[in-house]
Scaffold this motif. Structure first.
Motif, PDB file in Angstrom:
ATOM      1  N   UNK A  82       0.825  -1.206   0.000  1.00 55.33           N
ATOM      2  CA  UNK A  82       0.000   0.000   0.000  1.00 55.33           C
ATOM      3  C   UNK A  82       0.862   1.260   0.000  1.00 55.33           C
ATOM      4  N   UNK A  83       1.901   1.287   0.833  1.00 51.49           N
ATOM      5  CA  UNK A  83       2.734   2.488   0.925  1.00 51.49           C
ATOM      6  C   UNK A  83       3.634   2.646  -0.297  1.00 51.49           C
ATOM      7  N   UNK A  84       4.095   1.545  -0.860  1.00 48.72           N
ATOM      8  CA  UNK A  84       4.868   1.617  -2.104  1.00 48.72           C
ATOM      9  C   UNK A  84       4.031   2.164  -3.246  1.00 48.72           C
ATOM     10  N   UNK A  85       2.785   1.720  -3.320  1.00 46.81           N
ATOM     11  CA  UNK A  85       1.879   2.218  -4.357  1.00 46.81           C
ATOM     12  C   UNK A  85       1.592   3.703  -4.165  1.00 46.81           C
TER      13      UNK A  85
ATOM     14  N   UNK B 173      -5.062   1.925   5.273  1.00 45.81           N
ATOM     15  CA  UNK B 173      -5.061   1.230   6.561  1.00 45.81           C
ATOM     16  C   UNK B 173      -4.576   2.197   7.636  1.00 45.81           C
ATOM     17  N   UNK B 174      -5.269   2.249   8.750  1.00 47.48           N
ATOM     18  CA  UNK B 174      -4.917   3.167   9.836  1.00 47.48           C
ATOM     19  C   UNK B 174      -3.493   2.937  10.322  1.00 47.48           C
ATOM     20  N   UNK B 175      -3.031   1.700  10.339  1.00 49.91           N
ATOM     21  CA  UNK B 175      -1.661   1.412  10.758  1.00 49.91           C
ATOM     22  C   UNK B 175      -0.632   2.122   9.882  1.00 49.91           C
TER      23      UNK B 175
ATOM     24  N   UNK C 196      -5.797  13.198   8.071  1.00 46.95           N
ATOM     25  CA  UNK C 196      -6.340  11.855   8.230  1.00 46.95           C
ATOM     26  C   UNK C 196      -7.548  11.866   9.145  1.00 46.95           C
ATOM     27  N   UNK C 197      -8.537  11.040   8.828  1.00 51.13           N
ATOM     28  CA  UNK C 197      -9.729  10.844   9.648  1.00 51.13           C
ATOM     29  C   UNK C 197      -9.920   9.348   9.831  1.00 51.13           C
TER      30      UNK C 197
ATOM     31  N   UNK D 102     -12.662   0.477  12.228  1.00 52.63           N
ATOM     32  CA  UNK D 102     -12.398  -0.858  11.672  1.00 52.63           C
ATOM     33  C   UNK D 102     -11.045  -0.958  10.978  1.00 52.63           C
ATOM     34  N   UNK D 103     -10.063  -0.141  11.410  1.00 46.64           N
ATOM     35  CA  UNK D 103      -8.723  -0.251  10.848  1.00 46.64           C
ATOM     36  C   UNK D 103      -8.464   0.546   9.588  1.00 46.64           C
TER      37      UNK D 103
END
Length: 100
Positions: free
Chosen positions: A35-38, A57-59, A77-78, A82-83
């Motif tokens: 996700x972060x690479x994209x 993803x919240x993490x 961010x909001x 549910x993550x």
């Protein structure tokens, strides 16, 4: 949708090298990195509208914030629960185009 069903997200393309599929990579770390690479690639090379919104993803919020800064964006961010978190990016107008 029944009362018990929660809105959710699922992969468009399955990851097959993760531990849950018998592969060597831990599932959560693999998907977070993907996700972060994209996100980084999209902000560097994509035709990104200003402002731009995405659910992540919240993490990954702390890392997404740094990726946004690296690429000349300001992130807000909001927590959606549910993550998952909504992310809104705006170009940092204090930077000149040459700085980006």
């Amino acid at each position: 949708m029944s009362d018990e069903e929660q809105p959710g997200y699922e992969l468009v393309m399955p990851f097959v090298t993760v531990a849950s599929k018998g592969g060597p990579h831990e599932d959560q770390a693999y998907t977070a990195g993907w996700e972060m690479g994209a996100l980084d690639a999209y902000l560097q090379y994509g035709n990104v509208q200003n402002p731009w919104q995405q659910t992540i993803r919240t993490d990954n919020v702390p890392q997404a914030d740094r990726i946004a800064m690296k690429n000349g964006w300001i992130a807000k961010f909001d927590d959606d629960g549910n993550g998952w978190s909504g992310m809104t990016l705006r170009l940092d107008e204090s930077e000149t185009p040459r700085d980006r």
